[in-house]
Write a protein that holds these residues in place. Structure first.
Motif, PDB file in Angstrom:
ATOM      1  N   ILE A  59      -4.971  14.900  -9.358  1.00  0.00           N
ATOM      2  CA  ILE A  59      -3.986  13.884  -9.004  1.00  0.00           C
ATOM      3  C   ILE A  59      -2.677  14.572  -8.662  1.00  0.00           C
ATOM      4  O   ILE A  59      -2.226  15.458  -9.391  1.00  0.00           O
ATOM      5  CB  ILE A  59      -3.736  12.918 -10.196  1.00  0.00           C
ATOM      6  CG1 ILE A  59      -5.048  12.386 -10.767  1.00  0.00           C
ATOM      7  CG2 ILE A  59      -2.777  11.813  -9.803  1.00  0.00           C
ATOM      8  CD1 ILE A  59      -5.848  11.523  -9.861  1.00  0.00           C
ATOM      9  N   ASP A  60      -2.046  14.171  -7.577  1.00  0.00           N
ATOM     10  CA  ASP A  60      -0.731  14.689  -7.198  1.00  0.00           C
ATOM     11  C   ASP A  60       0.201  13.496  -7.001  1.00  0.00           C
ATOM     12  O   ASP A  60      -0.099  12.613  -6.202  1.00  0.00           O
ATOM     13  CB  ASP A  60      -0.815  15.508  -5.912  1.00  0.00           C
ATOM     14  CG  ASP A  60       0.530  16.119  -5.539  1.00  0.00           C
ATOM     15  OD1 ASP A  60       1.208  16.663  -6.430  1.00  0.00           O
ATOM     16  OD2 ASP A  60       0.899  16.034  -4.351  1.00  0.00           O
ATOM     17  N   ILE A  61       1.291  13.501  -7.762  1.00  0.00           N
ATOM     18  CA  ILE A  61       2.306  12.457  -7.609  1.00  0.00           C
ATOM     19  C   ILE A  61       3.587  13.156  -7.172  1.00  0.00           C
ATOM     20  O   ILE A  61       4.134  13.980  -7.906  1.00  0.00           O
ATOM     21  CB  ILE A  61       2.534  11.684  -8.919  1.00  0.00           C
ATOM     22  CG1 ILE A  61       1.212  11.069  -9.399  1.00  0.00           C
ATOM     23  CG2 ILE A  61       3.582  10.595  -8.717  1.00  0.00           C
ATOM     24  CD1 ILE A  61       1.270  10.429 -10.766  1.00  0.00           C
ATOM     25  N   SER A  62       4.048  12.847  -5.976  1.00  0.00           N
ATOM     26  CA  SER A  62       5.235  13.494  -5.438  1.00  0.00           C
ATOM     27  C   SER A  62       6.493  12.931  -6.088  1.00  0.00           C
ATOM     28  O   SER A  62       6.457  11.905  -6.777  1.00  0.00           O
ATOM     29  CB  SER A  62       5.294  13.326  -3.922  1.00  0.00           C
ATOM     30  OG  SER A  62       5.505  11.979  -3.595  1.00  0.00           O
ATOM     31  N   ASP A  64       8.794  11.338  -4.848  1.00  0.00           N
ATOM     32  CA  ASP A  64       9.132   9.991  -4.382  1.00  0.00           C
ATOM     33  C   ASP A  64       8.116   8.942  -4.848  1.00  0.00           C
ATOM     34  O   ASP A  64       8.187   7.780  -4.461  1.00  0.00           O
ATOM     35  CB  ASP A  64       9.280   9.953  -2.866  1.00  0.00           C
ATOM     36  CG  ASP A  64       7.986  10.226  -2.120  1.00  0.00           C
ATOM     37  OD1 ASP A  64       6.966  10.498  -2.766  1.00  0.00           O
ATOM     38  OD2 ASP A  64       8.002  10.159  -0.876  1.00  0.00           O
ATOM     39  N   GLY A  65       7.154   9.350  -5.695  1.00  0.00           N
ATOM     40  CA  GLY A  65       6.195   8.414  -6.259  1.00  0.00           C
ATOM     41  C   GLY A  65       4.914   8.234  -5.451  1.00  0.00           C
ATOM     42  O   GLY A  65       4.064   7.460  -5.846  1.00  0.00           O
ATOM     43  N   ALA A  66       4.786   8.955  -4.337  1.00  0.00           N
ATOM     44  CA  ALA A  66       3.561   8.855  -3.554  1.00  0.00           C
ATOM     45  C   ALA A  66       2.431   9.554  -4.306  1.00  0.00           C
ATOM     46  O   ALA A  66       2.617  10.631  -4.871  1.00  0.00           O
ATOM     47  CB  ALA A  66       3.750   9.479  -2.182  1.00  0.00           C
ATOM     48  N   LEU A  67       1.266   8.949  -4.320  1.00  0.00           N
ATOM     49  CA  LEU A  67       0.134   9.468  -5.067  1.00  0.00           C
ATOM     50  C   LEU A  67      -0.994   9.862  -4.129  1.00  0.00           C
ATOM     51  O   LEU A  67      -1.294   9.128  -3.191  1.00  0.00           O
ATOM     52  CB  LEU A  67      -0.349   8.387  -6.051  1.00  0.00           C
ATOM     53  CG  LEU A  67      -1.448   8.795  -7.017  1.00  0.00           C
ATOM     54  CD1 LEU A  67      -1.230   8.101  -8.342  1.00  0.00           C
ATOM     55  CD2 LEU A  67      -2.806   8.462  -6.470  1.00  0.00           C
ATOM     56  N   SER A  68      -1.579  11.018  -4.385  1.00  0.00           N
ATOM     57  CA  SER A  68      -2.803  11.407  -3.661  1.00  0.00           C
ATOM     58  C   SER A  68      -3.791  11.952  -4.686  1.00  0.00           C
ATOM     59  O   SER A  68      -3.406  12.370  -5.778  1.00  0.00           O
ATOM     60  CB  SER A  68      -2.500  12.445  -2.579  1.00  0.00           C
ATOM     61  OG  SER A  68      -1.993  13.630  -3.147  1.00  0.00           O
ATOM     62  N   TYR A  69      -5.058  11.927  -4.352  1.00  0.00           N
ATOM     63  CA  TYR A  69      -6.082  12.376  -5.298  1.00  0.00           C
ATOM     64  C   TYR A  69      -7.232  13.025  -4.537  1.00  0.00           C
ATOM     65  O   TYR A  69      -7.462  12.773  -3.353  1.00  0.00           O
ATOM     66  CB  TYR A  69      -6.609  11.209  -6.130  1.00  0.00           C
ATOM     67  CG  TYR A  69      -7.268  10.143  -5.301  1.00  0.00           C
ATOM     68  CD1 TYR A  69      -8.620  10.221  -4.968  1.00  0.00           C
ATOM     69  CD2 TYR A  69      -6.541   9.077  -4.795  1.00  0.00           C
ATOM     70  CE1 TYR A  69      -9.223   9.266  -4.186  1.00  0.00           C
ATOM     71  CE2 TYR A  69      -7.134   8.108  -4.008  1.00  0.00           C
ATOM     72  CZ  TYR A  69      -8.474   8.211  -3.717  1.00  0.00           C
ATOM     73  OH  TYR A  69      -9.069   7.269  -2.929  1.00  0.00           O
ATOM     74  N   THR A  70      -7.951  13.875  -5.255  1.00  0.00           N
ATOM     75  CA  THR A  70      -9.174  14.485  -4.766  1.00  0.00           C
ATOM     76  C   THR A  70     -10.200  14.400  -5.879  1.00  0.00           C
ATOM     77  O   THR A  70      -9.930  14.841  -6.998  1.00  0.00           O
ATOM     78  CB  THR A  70      -8.958  15.966  -4.373  1.00  0.00           C
ATOM     79  OG1 THR A  70      -7.928  16.051  -3.397  1.00  0.00           O
ATOM     80  CG2 THR A  70     -10.224  16.590  -3.854  1.00  0.00           C
TER      81      THR A  70
END
Length: 74
Positions: A59-62, A64-70
């Motif tokens: 999980i990656d939360i930038s 600015d609160g944007a979330l991405s996942y693998t």
């Protein structure tokens, strides 16, 4: 074959009410998957204990609160 969520109704109601950014689950009765409940991203990494497979999610939360996942497996 039709499938339906089998998890806790109380957990779902809490997610619907409080709308966290992310909800991580490990329910062994359901397959790996990602879904949204309102604004919440819900991730179940799944399980393959009988095959010796470790599953997870990066999980990656930038800032600015944007979330991405693998989803991962190995």
């Amino acid at each position: 074959m039709a499938t339906a969520p089998t998890g806790s109704k109380a957990i779902r109601e809490a997610i619907e009410r409080y709308q966290p950014l992310l909800s991580l689950h490990g329910n062994v009765h359901e397959s790996r998957g990602v879904t949204r409940i309102g604004n919440t991203i819900c991730i179940n990494a799944g399980t393959d204990y009988d095959q010796g497979m470790l599953r997870g999610a990066l999980i990656d939360i930038s800032s600015d609160g944007a979330l991405s996942y693998t989803l991962t497996a190995g």
